[in-house]
Enzyme design. Structure first.
Site, PDB file in Angstrom:
ATOM      1  N   GLU A 172       9.961  -8.315  -4.907  1.00  0.00           N
ATOM      2  CA  GLU A 172      10.887  -8.214  -3.780  1.00  0.00           C
ATOM      3  C   GLU A 172      10.202  -8.718  -2.508  1.00  0.00           C
ATOM      4  O   GLU A 172       9.081  -8.303  -2.241  1.00  0.00           O
ATOM      5  CB  GLU A 172      11.336  -6.763  -3.572  1.00  0.00           C
ATOM      6  CG  GLU A 172      12.476  -6.639  -2.584  1.00  0.00           C
ATOM      7  CD  GLU A 172      12.975  -5.200  -2.451  1.00  0.00           C
ATOM      8  OE1 GLU A 172      14.186  -5.011  -2.242  1.00  0.00           O
ATOM      9  OE2 GLU A 172      12.152  -4.274  -2.545  1.00  0.00           O
ATOM     10  N   GLY A 189       4.729   1.527  -0.512  1.00  0.00           N
ATOM     11  CA  GLY A 189       4.561   2.804  -1.195  1.00  0.00           C
ATOM     12  C   GLY A 189       4.845   2.683  -2.669  1.00  0.00           C
ATOM     13  O   GLY A 189       4.134   3.250  -3.504  1.00  0.00           O
ATOM     14  N   ALA A 190       5.900   1.935  -2.999  1.00  0.00           N
ATOM     15  CA  ALA A 190       6.288   1.767  -4.397  1.00  0.00           C
ATOM     16  C   ALA A 190       7.344   0.674  -4.467  1.00  0.00           C
ATOM     17  O   ALA A 190       7.850   0.197  -3.452  1.00  0.00           O
ATOM     18  CB  ALA A 190       6.821   3.078  -4.974  1.00  0.00           C
ATOM     19  N   MET A 191       7.706   0.289  -5.704  1.00  0.00           N
ATOM     20  CA  MET A 191       8.732  -0.731  -5.926  1.00  0.00           C
ATOM     21  C   MET A 191       9.557  -0.351  -7.141  1.00  0.00           C
ATOM     22  O   MET A 191       9.019   0.004  -8.188  1.00  0.00           O
ATOM     23  CB  MET A 191       8.074  -2.106  -6.134  1.00  0.00           C
ATOM     24  CG  MET A 191       9.059  -3.206  -6.493  1.00  0.00           C
ATOM     25  SD  MET A 191      10.298  -3.461  -5.197  1.00  0.00           S
ATOM     26  CE  MET A 191      11.603  -4.243  -6.148  1.00  0.00           C
ATOM     27  N   GLU A 192      10.891  -0.487  -6.992  1.00  0.00           N
ATOM     28  CA  GLU A 192      11.836   0.052  -7.952  1.00  0.00           C
ATOM     29  C   GLU A 192      12.118  -0.861  -9.129  1.00  0.00           C
ATOM     30  O   GLU A 192      13.267  -0.950  -9.608  1.00  0.00           O
ATOM     31  CB  GLU A 192      13.155   0.372  -7.238  1.00  0.00           C
ATOM     32  CG  GLU A 192      13.932  -0.836  -6.715  1.00  0.00           C
ATOM     33  CD  GLU A 192      13.661  -1.185  -5.273  1.00  0.00           C
ATOM     34  OE1 GLU A 192      14.502  -1.841  -4.633  1.00  0.00           O
ATOM     35  OE2 GLU A 192      12.586  -0.804  -4.767  1.00  0.00           O
ATOM     36  N   ASN A 193      11.131  -1.539  -9.685  1.00  0.00           N
ATOM     37  CA  ASN A 193      11.355  -2.351 -10.871  1.00  0.00           C
ATOM     38  C   ASN A 193      12.074  -1.513 -11.933  1.00  0.00           C
ATOM     39  O   ASN A 193      11.697  -0.370 -12.195  1.00  0.00           O
ATOM     40  CB  ASN A 193      10.033  -2.844 -11.447  1.00  0.00           C
ATOM     41  CG  ASN A 193       9.136  -3.439 -10.393  1.00  0.00           C
ATOM     42  OD1 ASN A 193       9.539  -4.317  -9.642  1.00  0.00           O
ATOM     43  ND2 ASN A 193       7.905  -2.953 -10.316  1.00  0.00           N
ATOM     44  N   HIS A 215      12.606   8.580  -4.460  1.00  0.00           N
ATOM     45  CA  HIS A 215      13.202   7.390  -3.835  1.00  0.00           C
ATOM     46  C   HIS A 215      13.354   6.286  -4.882  1.00  0.00           C
ATOM     47  O   HIS A 215      14.424   5.688  -5.030  1.00  0.00           O
ATOM     48  CB  HIS A 215      12.311   6.934  -2.683  1.00  0.00           C
ATOM     49  CG  HIS A 215      12.747   5.698  -1.978  1.00  0.00           C
ATOM     50  ND1 HIS A 215      13.226   5.695  -0.689  1.00  0.00           N
ATOM     51  CD2 HIS A 215      12.765   4.390  -2.366  1.00  0.00           C
ATOM     52  CE1 HIS A 215      13.529   4.462  -0.329  1.00  0.00           C
ATOM     53  NE2 HIS A 215      13.245   3.642  -1.332  1.00  0.00           N
ATOM     54  N   GLU A 216      12.270   5.996  -5.598  1.00  0.00           N
ATOM     55  CA  GLU A 216      12.333   4.912  -6.584  1.00  0.00           C
ATOM     56  C   GLU A 216      13.260   5.269  -7.740  1.00  0.00           C
ATOM     57  O   GLU A 216      13.949   4.390  -8.269  1.00  0.00           O
ATOM     58  CB  GLU A 216      10.928   4.589  -7.103  1.00  0.00           C
ATOM     59  CG  GLU A 216       9.917   4.252  -6.018  1.00  0.00           C
ATOM     60  CD  GLU A 216      10.406   3.203  -5.027  1.00  0.00           C
ATOM     61  OE1 GLU A 216      11.082   2.245  -5.444  1.00  0.00           O
ATOM     62  OE2 GLU A 216      10.113   3.343  -3.823  1.00  0.00           O
TER      63      GLU A 216
END
Length: 855
Positions: free
Chosen positions: A126, A267-271, A301-302
């Protein structure tokens, strides 16, 4: 040539011509440290005879064939695009290339662990970076199935969106091949590949539709002992149960892996089914409760994105806000209602709301539904409007329509649009259906306009102290004059037995310039009136004179942590808005912060205290103020409970606020063990934080930093060492740090970020002026030559905000005036920095009781 940019118009034109069916992607990760093999087979339909392009970045292309016809890469591939002409109704494209690993956290990132020299890979796609790994129509509304085949060393684990298959081993080469099943129809930016000798552990849960969902947690070998996977599984199960019940839709994917990867930018990524997280959430040392809670919020969140973003996806990036804002809101309510972190809304107020209010008062503020013209626009729009203001407005919308109607509408939205792409109107249609409210006016005022309103109470009373009139006034900034409807609470607080406790509460709708509240007439005027109690509304609040006096004297006596956070925020807003002197804010914080119990409120307030001391107080009083703060922080650390969260926060704040040799001596003795505080362990990360503080005041040297790195030869140690070296305050040290960042394009993302933070340490203010011209001289070249993430770290991170003077303001204005043709996204970043300096000058003038600074 378009470079690597893509406009919205181009994306719409391409979508009108084609539709994607499937990708078959073969990756060879055995070709060395620089490149990997990438072969893409793309099946898509098109308007017969039409022409378009497919995206591919920074690659050496060997072969391109379209419908069996070989195309010459030298003729059809330029910059980031492969031209595709004379398309048929059904098309098959094959692109065979070598693509490059990165060390910037974009595309396929390659990391070598300094502890054991093991290689770890992870993808981050992203916004537009799947095109760094395979040929792809890089836009969210061209969904397809993705089938990955990956060849890698046979000792590795390979993880993608689909469940990991048994590999086929090639014994003669010590490699293996993993052939994954195709994904459902998803957008390219949520595909994923993670590979390397990761350690892992597994669990499972039963979804609401009866399926057994495998769960995995992965991390590096050298950090594995610190990864508390059981706790992560527990929070994941709580989130699954909450979302499946509230959304009424079962988890949409086949498995759920959570992977903690090195040198991650966010912080993170929603793959989809393979979420990547920053290793900041692997706690090798003691961390604050604020960080622990933030990890839980990030996990949820993710997870929320698996429905909102992955199952149902925005058509174009102008609805990025809805993707991120929904996950912000959903993760906060889930954390508060489904986990032990029941005060998550207090955290949201202290952290997200303060971020949103700052962003919404910058010249670059924009409506929540921002106009995203191209990829450069969206890159800089991962901001406080997209996340925090949007999440705040969704909280208000949920209160406006009712929480049950809100969840019901969201559930209908998921069911109706599963595996598709949507726009905002699709969600509002469902919310109108479940709530019976017309949301068109609400949407226009809240989502299509920018700026934050200010709410103030108007109170009159009779001789007996009974309220004869209560009204709420609403104002808006001149540039963004929209007056909006709000759903908010009004709380009355009275002091009894040393505690300020709420004695009365009502919830009302507020609209217009002035809203009369007759329900409060006849009530006894309380010690403190709190507008927006329970924090339903998105608005700055002001306190009436009596309430302000009560808050200053008794802020620490307020029993409700959310109410305290609202008042902390109101005091900060008045300071930033140059309505209240920064010196008064300093006194308010030092007089009350020792009794604050919420970790994130404490963390945020201490950061704001540092900003006030560095930028907002009268410059002639800055040294004295910083000395007062440092002395007070050390006293607070002494008086904090042994081993407590507040003790740790006060110690680290003290270390970052050193003023003189006496302070340096205290920190040096703490770090060496000659001096101690009960319950305070000087673990690896705290030792580094103390050393960075010593470096900032010139109380250590490069040799000591190097020795510390040799003793902690880890990636985290390298980040701290880079920060400490850059924090050394001499001109020579700063020049060395500058050269390492600007003249060298090889540093990895986390080292760039850490070194930039050290370079602009407030203790460096005496030498930062030497680099003002160099800063502006490098901007355009850095923007054009580095990836977005690295350019952002350098442009924002190296801006010498701590100078906070008219010379910096004028230099920034000059650059903006002389570079009107620079990329709009670059000008936005610089303009935001200028706004902070201009605000600081007004605050300084108020604190010095001087007229406003001349513009």
């Amino acid at each position: 040539m378009p470079g690597e940019n893509l406009t919205r118009i181009e994306a719409q034109e391409r979508r009108a011509l084609i539709d994607t069916q499937s990708y078959e992607i073969s990756l060879d990760l055995t070709k060395g440290a620089e490149v990997f093999g990438s072969r893409s087979v793309v099946r898509f339909t098109a308007t017969p005879g039409s022409s378009t392009f497919i995206d591919l970045v920074d690659s050496d292309v060997r072969e391109i064939s379209l419908n069996g016809e070989q195309l010459d890469p030298a003729e059809v591939f330029a910059e980031s695009r492969i031209a595709l002409a004379d398309l048929q109704e059904e098309n098959v494209l094959v692109v065979d290339a070598d693509c490059r690993y990165t060390n910037t956290g974009e595309g396929l990132h390659r990391f070598v662990d300094p502890v054991d020299d093991e290689v770890y890979l992870y993808s981050q796609f992203e916004v537009p970076d799947s095109r760094r790994v395979f040929a792809v129509f890089e836009q969210p509304d061209l969904k397809a199935t993705f089938q990955f085949t990956v060849t890698a060393p046979d000792a590795w684990k390979v993880i993608s969106n689909s469940p990991t298959p048994e590999p086929i081993n090639h014994d003669e080469s010590s490699t293996a091949t993993w052939g994954f099943e195709p994904t459902p129809r998803i957008s390219s930016y949520i595909t994923a590949l993670v590979a390397g000798p990761y350690e892992s552990t597994f669990s499972e849960l039963t979804s609401s539709d009866g399926r057994v969902i495998p769960l995995g947690v992965y991390g590096r070998r050298s950090l594995w002992e610190h990864l508390d996977a059981d706790y992560i599984f527990d929070k994941t199960r709580e989130g699954f149960a909450y979302y499946e019940e509230k959304f009424g839709v079962a988890y949409p994917f086949a498995k759920y892996d959570q992977l903690f990867v090195p040198e991650f930018n966010a912080g993170a990524m929603e793959n989809a089914g393979a979420v990547t997280f920053t290793e900041t959430y692997v706690f090798r040392s003691k961390v604050t409760d604020a960080v622990k809670e933030r990890r839980v919020v990030t996990i949820l969140h993710e997870l929320a994105h698996m429905w909102f973003g992955d199952l149902v996806t925005m058509k174009w990036w102008n609805d990025l806000w809805l993707n991120e804002s929904f996950a912000e809101w959903a993760s906060t309510i889930a954390t508060a209602e489904a986990t032990e972190w029941t005060e998550a809304w207090t955290t949201f107020n202290a952290m997200e709301k303060s971020w949103a209010y700052r962003q919404d008062q910058l010249p670059s503020t924009h409506p929540i539904t921002a106009e995203i013209n191209d990829l450069e626009d969206v890159q800089v729009n991962f901001d406080g409007i997209t996340y925090a203001k949007g999440g705040s407005v969704l909280k208000q919308l949920a209160a406006w329509v009712g929480i049950d109607a809100f969840f019901a509408g969201v559930g209908q939205y998921f069911q109706k649009h599963a595996w598709g792409n949507t726009e905002l109107s699709d969600l509002l249609t469902e919310l109108e259906a479940t709530s019976g409210r017309d949301l068109s006016t609400w949407s226009k005022k809240w989502l299509e306009t920018a700026g934050v309103n200010t709410l103030s109470p108007v109170i009159t009373e009779d001789v007996d102290g009974l309220i004869t009139r209560f009204a709420i006034t609403q104002t808006a900034p001149a540039d963004y004059p929209t007056i909006r409807p709000h759903r908010l609470g009004v709380g009355f607080y009275n002091l009894a037995d040393g505690t300020l406790t709420r004695s009365h509460y009502i919830e009302i709708d507020v609209d217009g310039d002035r809203t009369e509240v007759p329900e409060l007439q006849g009530q006894e005027r309380p010690d403190l009136v709190l507008l927006n109690d329970n924090d339903l509304a998105y608005a700055k609040i002001r306190l009436d004179e009596r309430s302000l006096e009560t808050a200053i004297a008794h802020l620490g006596d307020i029993s409700d942590p959310l109410a305290r956070s609202l008042i902390w925020g109101a005091a900060w807003d008045q300071t930033r808005d140059a309505e209240s002197p920064a010196s008064d804010y300093v006194d308010l914080v030092l007089g009350n912060i020792g009794r604050e119990t919420e970790s994130t409120t404490l963390r945020t307030t201490l950061a704001q205290l540092r900003t006030a001391a560095t930028l907002y107080v009268d410059p002639t009083q800055r040294d004295a103020t910083r000395l007062k703060i440092a002395d007070a922080l050390w006293d607070l650390a002494h008086s904090a409970p042994a081993g407590s969260d507040s003790q740790l926060q006060f110690v680290t704040a003290f270390a970052s606020s050193l003023v003189n040799s006496e302070h340096a001596g205290i920190v040096g003795r703490l770090r060496s063990g000659e001096e101690s505080l009960p319950g305070l362990e000087i673990d690896a990360d705290l030792s580094w934080q103390l050393l960075v503080g010593l470096a900032s005041i010139g109380a250590t040297d490069a040799a000591t930093i190097d020795a510390s790195l040799a003793a902690d030869n880890t990636s985290k140690g390298a980040e701290f060492a880079a920060q400490a070296r850059a924090a050394l305050p001499t001109v020579a040290d700063k020049r060395a740090a500058w050269a390492s960042l600007i003249d060298n394009a090889d540093l990895p993302n986390t080292i760039v970020r850490s070194a930039a933070a050290g370079f602009v340490h407030p203790n460096s203010v005496g030498v930062l002026g030497e680099f003002v011209q160099s800063y502006f001289d490098m901007l355009v070249e850095i923007w054009e030559s580095r990836t977005y993430q690295i350019a952002n770290y350098l442009i924002v991170g190296l801006y010498p905000t701590a100078l906070g003077n008219t010379e910096l303001r004028e230099a920034t204005r000059t650059w903006l005036n002389e570079n009107k043709d620079a990329a709009p996204a670059l000008r936005r970043l610089v303009g935001e920095e200028l706004a902070d300096v201009e605000r600081a000058l007004y605050a300084q003038a108020l604190d010095a009781e001087e007229p406003d600074p001349i513009d």
